[in-house]
Enzyme design. Structure first.
Site, PDB file in Angstrom:
ATOM      1  N   ASP A 227       0.902  -1.038  -0.130  1.00  0.00           N
ATOM      2  CA  ASP A 227       0.140  -0.204  -0.181  1.00  0.00           C
ATOM      3  C   ASP A 227       1.307   1.603   0.242  1.00  0.00           C
ATOM      4  OD1 ASP A 227      -1.322  -2.584   0.864  1.00  0.00           O
ATOM      5  OD2 ASP A 227      -2.141  -1.116   2.421  1.00  0.00           O
TER       6      ASP A 227
ATOM      7  N   SER B 149      -0.534   0.332   7.357  1.00  0.00           N
ATOM      8  CA  SER B 149      -0.716   1.960   6.739  1.00  0.00           C
ATOM      9  C   SER B 149      -1.580   3.213   6.854  1.00  0.00           C
ATOM     10  CB  SER B 149      -1.968   1.292   5.314  1.00  0.00           C
ATOM     11  OG  SER B 149      -1.160   0.313   4.318  1.00  0.00           O
TER      12      SER B 149
END
Ligand code: FRU
Length: 485
Positions: free
Chosen positions: A46, A106
């Site tokens: 990500d 993330s």
């Protein structure tokens, strides 16, 4: 495929020397990209902490140094002045506290004044491997190095499952408050987003409630990486729903969608004005994130991971995989996002080369369609067979992309053939090729299709029907690719 033990996957990186050999070994791979952001070693997934701060675009991404495996995740930092040329900056956040002992997962960034703030998920695991996700923050000062807060902003809620992560922070001027969106799963195993609020960035956070999205109460089992932005007066919510198949997406259970609507922070309701849409129709596109602090009310900047969780890619054999897609400018047109490479990207073009049936490994290919059904095959073998085939069916106004013709096949159980339905007849495709990825922007970005692709040496031909005009520009390299840890 290599089997990794948990110990190997969660090994802590103590010094750059530990991955120097790996870098030396992969740096000349034919699949290393020239103008995409990619990991210096190991795996990238990500995008994180993407935003504009004091003249620089900072971007981080999930990074596992040791190989193409999802293990201990760091934030690796790259930066750019123009979103086109990228410098490696080294580790941004390392999993080095109690709260993030098994990964800095993330999150997002926010710039205010001279400081840049990072919000991330501290992935804590006990000895028995029980997981507790914390929402943590760090402040990036003058020296551009993040300093973590001693304590998390908040911990997980007991009335949701352990899947609570990926803080995306936004400021809402009308409320004079900051809000954090968290991707979550409820105890009925349905995907949700949770909202926290505060009047200040680094303290005073409280749970505001669950985000309500009427019509989306049963839409996947976890919403990873929720993110919201306002474009031209409308709100756009994106997220990556998991644990469900969706129409037109083969056997994949990982998706990236957007909904256009309006967000009401009094009732915590996002009211869709239409159904969800796919952010990209390709095989490999996930965990997209809008950049913070773009400063233009009519456009957003988006970046995503070229890859999917649970998938495997041929460069695993070389101990690395994954990259970011091209940063894209997004505008709203008739309730749809229209995407294009960032302004100025064409500066990477070299001199146009004659379209004589050969493809460079790093190139922009422009296809113009004169009307009727059409066929193009990129990366064909010397005899014209195989390749990534692109078929346009005019009556159905749909493009079908098929990668079964390539020598290197992968994720065959998930999908190898996908449709990209168009909103208007096919006139043009801009195809960005970069050694192991292909990004297609159809009709000036009305739809996009992103995929990894690993052509072998005998697969650099192409074929195009009589009603397709082809132009080719080689593209210059624009990522520094240096060994910086
Ligand atoms: C999405 C994701 C996030 C998580 C991160 C861990 O791909 O699973 O939800 O924060 O990856 O690397």
């Amino acid at each position: 495929m290599k089997e990794w033990t948990r110990e190997e996957r969660y090994r802590v990186l103590h010094s750059a020397d530990e991955v120097r050999d790996l870098y030396d070994q992969i740096k000349d791979s034919q699949y290393r990209q020239a103008y995409h952001v990619q990991p210096v070693t190991g795996l990238s997934s990500d995008p994180n902490g993407f935003g504009y701060h004091k003249g620089i675009w900072d971007l981080y991404f999930q990074w596992c140094p040791w190989g193409a495996v999802h293990g201990l995740k760091y934030w690796y930092h790259v930066s750019s002045k123009d979103l086109i040329h990228w410098e490696n900056e080294g580790v941004g956040l390392a999993p080095d506290t109690y709260y993030d002992n098994k990964g800095t997962h993330s999150g997002s960034a926010f710039s205010e004044g001279d400081d840049l703030y990072l919000f991330y998920t501290g992935n804590h695991r006990d000895e028995d491997w029980t997981r507790t996700p914390y929402t943590c923050a760090a402040k990036v000062g003058e020296d551009r190095k993040p300093v973590k807060l001693d304590k998390p902003l908040f911990g997980p809620r007991p009335d949701y499952s352990e899947h609570q992560r990926d803080p995306k922070i936004v400021y809402v001027p009308s409320k004079k408050k900051y809000y954090i969106f968290i991707g979550a799963q409820n105890l009925d195993l349905k995907g949700r987003a949770l909202i926290y609020e505060s009047e200040s960035l680094l303290e005073g956070w409280s749970f505001a409630g669950e985000l309500k999205v009427p019509g989306f109460e049963d839409f996947g089992g976890m919403w990873e990486c929720p993110c919201i932005v306002n474009i031209s007066g409308k709100d756009v919510l994106i997220f990556s729903p998991q644990y469900t198949t969706l129409p037109g997406r083969g056997n994949s259970t990982n998706h990236n969608v957007y909904i256009v609507g309006s967000m009401d922070y009094d009732t915590l309701t996002f009211t869709p004005e239409a159904d969800y849409q796919y952010l990209d129709f390709g095989f490999d596109f996930y965990a997209a994130q809008f950049a913070a602090n773009v400063g233009d009310p009519d456009k957003a900047i988006l970046i995503a991971w070229i890859g999917l969780p649970d998938n495997h890619y041929p460069t695993e054999e070389e101990d690395w995989e994954g990259s970011m897609c091209l940063p894209r400018e997004l505008r709203l047109k008739n309730g749809k996002l229209v995407q294009s490479p960032v302004e100025g990207f064409a500066q990477l073009r070299g001199e146009e080369i004659p379209a004589e049936g050969k493809l460079p490994a790093v190139a922009e290919v422009e296809l113009t369609f004169a009307g009727g059904d059409a066929d193009v095959a990129l990366f064909t073998k010397a005899d014209g067979s195989g390749g990534l085939t692109i078929h346009y069916d005019e009556a159905g106004q749909v493009v079908t992309v098929d990668r079964t013709g390539m020598n290197k096949r992968f994720n065959t159980n998930v999908f190898e053939v996908l449709d990209m339905p168009l909103t208007s007849p096919l006139k043009k495709m801009s195809v960005y090729i970069d050694r192991s990825s292909v990004e297609i922007f159809a009709n000036d970005g009305e739809e996009t299709f992103t995929t990894h692709l690993y052509p072998e040496k005998d697969e650099f031909g192409y074929q195009a029907g009589d009603n397709v005009a082809v132009r080719i520009w080689p593209l210059q390299a624009s990522n520094s690719n240096e060994f910086v840890i």
